[in-house]
Design a protein around this motif. Sequence first.
Motif, PDB file in Angstrom:
ATOM      1  N   LEU A 216       0.827  -1.203   0.000  1.00  0.00           N
ATOM      2  CA  LEU A 216       0.000   0.000   0.000  1.00  0.00           C
ATOM      3  C   LEU A 216       0.862   1.254   0.000  1.00  0.00           C
ATOM      4  CD1 LEU A 216      -2.913   1.164   0.283  1.00  0.00           C
ATOM      5  CD2 LEU A 216      -2.555   1.067   2.776  1.00  0.00           C
ATOM      6  N   ASN A 217       1.942   1.214   0.784  1.00  0.00           N
ATOM      7  CA  ASN A 217       2.852   2.356   0.890  1.00  0.00           C
ATOM      8  C   ASN A 217       4.277   1.834   1.064  1.00  0.00           C
ATOM      9  OD1 ASN A 217       4.259   4.710   1.402  1.00  0.00           O
ATOM     10  ND2 ASN A 217       3.491   4.918   3.512  1.00  0.00           N
ATOM     11  N   PRO A 218       5.134   1.955   0.053  1.00  0.00           N
ATOM     12  CA  PRO A 218       6.515   1.453   0.156  1.00  0.00           C
ATOM     13  C   PRO A 218       7.304   2.097   1.291  1.00  0.00           C
ATOM     14  CG  PRO A 218       5.952   1.917  -2.135  1.00  0.00           C
ATOM     15  CD  PRO A 218       4.830   2.459  -1.296  1.00  0.00           C
ATOM     16  N   GLU A 219       6.823   3.240   1.792  1.00  0.00           N
ATOM     17  CA  GLU A 219       7.499   3.915   2.899  1.00  0.00           C
ATOM     18  C   GLU A 219       6.929   3.503   4.265  1.00  0.00           C
ATOM     19  OE1 GLU A 219      10.145   6.067   2.441  1.00  0.00           O
ATOM     20  OE2 GLU A 219       9.998   5.351   0.371  1.00  0.00           O
ATOM     21  N   ALA A 220       6.054   2.507   4.294  1.00  0.00           N
ATOM     22  CA  ALA A 220       5.360   2.143   5.535  1.00  0.00           C
ATOM     23  C   ALA A 220       6.337   1.772   6.641  1.00  0.00           C
ATOM     24  CB  ALA A 220       4.389   0.987   5.277  1.00  0.00           C
ATOM     25  N   ARG A 221       7.385   1.012   6.316  1.00  0.00           N
ATOM     26  CA  ARG A 221       8.321   0.592   7.369  1.00  0.00           C
ATOM     27  C   ARG A 221       8.998   1.792   8.021  1.00  0.00           C
ATOM     28  NH1 ARG A 221      11.816  -3.192   7.328  1.00  0.00           N
ATOM     29  NH2 ARG A 221      11.056  -4.323   5.519  1.00  0.00           N
ATOM     30  N   PHE A 222       9.339   2.790   7.193  1.00  0.00           N
ATOM     31  CA  PHE A 222      10.034   3.957   7.729  1.00  0.00           C
ATOM     32  C   PHE A 222       9.087   4.823   8.560  1.00  0.00           C
ATOM     33  CE2 PHE A 222      12.033   2.781   3.657  1.00  0.00           C
ATOM     34  CZ  PHE A 222      13.265   2.371   4.155  1.00  0.00           C
ATOM     35  N   SER A 223       7.829   4.890   8.144  1.00  0.00           N
ATOM     36  CA  SER A 223       6.839   5.643   8.920  1.00  0.00           C
ATOM     37  C   SER A 223       6.599   4.994  10.279  1.00  0.00           C
ATOM     38  CB  SER A 223       5.519   5.740   8.145  1.00  0.00           C
ATOM     39  OG  SER A 223       5.686   6.454   6.940  1.00  0.00           O
ATOM     40  N   LEU A 224       6.449   3.669  10.292  1.00  0.00           N
ATOM     41  CA  LEU A 224       6.237   2.959  11.551  1.00  0.00           C
ATOM     42  C   LEU A 224       7.450   3.102  12.468  1.00  0.00           C
ATOM     43  CD1 LEU A 224       4.549  -0.292  10.176  1.00  0.00           C
ATOM     44  CD2 LEU A 224       3.484   1.363  11.728  1.00  0.00           C
ATOM     45  N   TRP A 225       8.648   2.965  11.889  1.00  0.00           N
ATOM     46  CA  TRP A 225       9.875   3.061  12.704  1.00  0.00           C
ATOM     47  C   TRP A 225      10.022   4.475  13.271  1.00  0.00           C
ATOM     48  CZ3 TRP A 225      12.968  -0.588  14.600  1.00  0.00           C
ATOM     49  CH2 TRP A 225      14.169  -0.198  15.179  1.00  0.00           C
ATOM     50  N   LYS A 226       9.724   5.476  12.452  1.00  0.00           N
ATOM     51  CA  LYS A 226       9.817   6.860  12.901  1.00  0.00           C
ATOM     52  C   LYS A 226       8.834   7.127  14.032  1.00  0.00           C
ATOM     53  CE  LYS A 226       9.394  11.629  11.246  1.00  0.00           C
ATOM     54  NZ  LYS A 226       9.095  12.497  10.065  1.00  0.00           N
ATOM     55  N   ALA A 227       7.610   6.615  13.895  1.00  0.00           N
ATOM     56  CA  ALA A 227       6.604   6.822  14.936  1.00  0.00           C
ATOM     57  C   ALA A 227       7.028   6.181  16.248  1.00  0.00           C
ATOM     58  CB  ALA A 227       5.259   6.261  14.472  1.00  0.00           C
ATOM     59  N   TRP A 228       7.574   4.954  16.157  1.00  0.00           N
ATOM     60  CA  TRP A 228       7.975   4.269  17.386  1.00  0.00           C
ATOM     61  C   TRP A 228       9.168   4.949  18.045  1.00  0.00           C
ATOM     62  CZ3 TRP A 228      12.558   1.322  18.294  1.00  0.00           C
ATOM     63  CH2 TRP A 228      12.582   0.732  19.563  1.00  0.00           C
ATOM     64  N   THR A 229      10.175   5.319  17.261  1.00  0.00           N
ATOM     65  CA  THR A 229      11.373   5.942  17.838  1.00  0.00           C
ATOM     66  C   THR A 229      11.031   7.315  18.410  1.00  0.00           C
ATOM     67  OG1 THR A 229      12.006   6.719  15.613  1.00  0.00           O
ATOM     68  CG2 THR A 229      13.042   4.714  16.425  1.00  0.00           C
ATOM     69  N   LYS A 230      10.080   8.034  17.790  1.00  0.00           N
ATOM     70  CA  LYS A 230       9.662   9.326  18.347  1.00  0.00           C
ATOM     71  C   LYS A 230       9.015   9.132  19.713  1.00  0.00           C
ATOM     72  CE  LYS A 230       6.979  13.512  17.304  1.00  0.00           C
ATOM     73  NZ  LYS A 230       6.418  13.604  18.670  1.00  0.00           N
ATOM     74  N   MET A 231       8.146   8.130  19.821  1.00  0.00           N
ATOM     75  CA  MET A 231       7.515   7.846  21.099  1.00  0.00           C
ATOM     76  C   MET A 231       8.570   7.452  22.146  1.00  0.00           C
ATOM     77  SD  MET A 231       5.176   4.723  22.370  1.00  0.00           S
ATOM     78  CE  MET A 231       6.743   3.913  22.612  1.00  0.00           C
ATOM     79  N   LEU A 232       9.562   6.648  21.736  1.00  0.00           N
ATOM     80  CA  LEU A 232      10.615   6.206  22.644  1.00  0.00           C
ATOM     81  C   LEU A 232      11.411   7.405  23.138  1.00  0.00           C
ATOM     82  CD1 LEU A 232      11.638   3.390  23.634  1.00  0.00           C
ATOM     83  CD2 LEU A 232      13.403   3.550  21.858  1.00  0.00           C
ATOM     84  N   ASN A 233      11.743   8.324  22.234  1.00  0.00           N
ATOM     85  CA  ASN A 233      12.530   9.505  22.611  1.00  0.00           C
ATOM     86  C   ASN A 233      11.730  10.450  23.501  1.00  0.00           C
ATOM     87  OD1 ASN A 233      14.765   8.630  21.155  1.00  0.00           O
ATOM     88  ND2 ASN A 233      14.114   9.670  19.281  1.00  0.00           N
ATOM     89  N   ASP A 234      10.410  10.495  23.298  1.00  0.00           N
ATOM     90  CA  ASP A 234       9.571  11.381  24.116  1.00  0.00           C
ATOM     91  C   ASP A 234       9.538  10.935  25.572  1.00  0.00           C
ATOM     92  OD1 ASP A 234       8.999  12.955  21.960  1.00  0.00           O
ATOM     93  OD2 ASP A 234       7.037  12.068  21.549  1.00  0.00           O
ATOM     94  N   TYR A 235       9.777   9.630  25.773  1.00  0.00           N
ATOM     95  CA  TYR A 235       9.782   9.128  27.147  1.00  0.00           C
ATOM     96  C   TYR A 235      11.205   9.070  27.682  1.00  0.00           C
ATOM     97  CZ  TYR A 235       4.863   7.924  26.825  1.00  0.00           C
ATOM     98  OH  TYR A 235       3.491   7.992  26.697  1.00  0.00           O
TER      99      TYR A 235
END
Length: 235
Positions: A216-235
């Motif tokens: 559906l989106n070839p960039e999906a892995r990078f979007s998911l990884w970015k979202a998770w690492t952002k959440m990790l850094n926020d904590y």
Amino acid sequence: MLPFQRLSRLFNKACGDYTLLQDDDRVLVAVSGGKDSMLLARLMAERSRLHKPKIQVSAVHVVMDNITYDADEDYLRDYCHSLGIDLHIIHTRFDPSTDRRHTPCFLCSWYRRKAIFAYAANNGFTKIALGHHQDDFLITLLMNQTFEGSFSTMEPSMSMQHYPFTIIRPLCLVPEELLQEVAEEEGIRKMNKRCPYEHTTNRTKMKDIFRQLQDLNPEARFSLWKAWTKMLNDY
């Protein structure tokens, strides 16, 4: 850039970004016989020949006596010997009838981990290196959202509360597709895997969903990884 060079670059980036290795670390690499752990063993062995950080590397393979999983132990020994590291083979087993709350796959994984943990603790290892790649992280992230209601996944480095070592996952930035490409290029032999539960797990189904997301989106892995690492850094 050649496939192995790309793999090595991502491995070294993960080691640096997440501070996975320190001087005087004794690292135990869990080797299942699959491409991920075999290539991790090679990368760790090559890293051990650098002066900074100065580390020692060994490998361990767990035989689950009650699960049919064919791994050529001689091949694993020869492979590790070619890397200049020792391979230790340990045995364990489990009885799925004693715990109906968990799937056989969960129990198999847990008892393998327990055996590795005990071996590492008894032999003075400071790190256990596991071969989870980026796809594993993201599939776990999707599973935890779907079944646990939490936005969480594995961590590149995790200190153990009751054990004197840290679990590290130096392949966390590496897509599985790249590992497959390098394994084929390097001629790593595919192990015969005949687990009776292999095709009936939620993880297998979620892996298919992850592929659909990438279609559906070839960039999906990078979007998911970015979202998770952002959440990790926020904590």
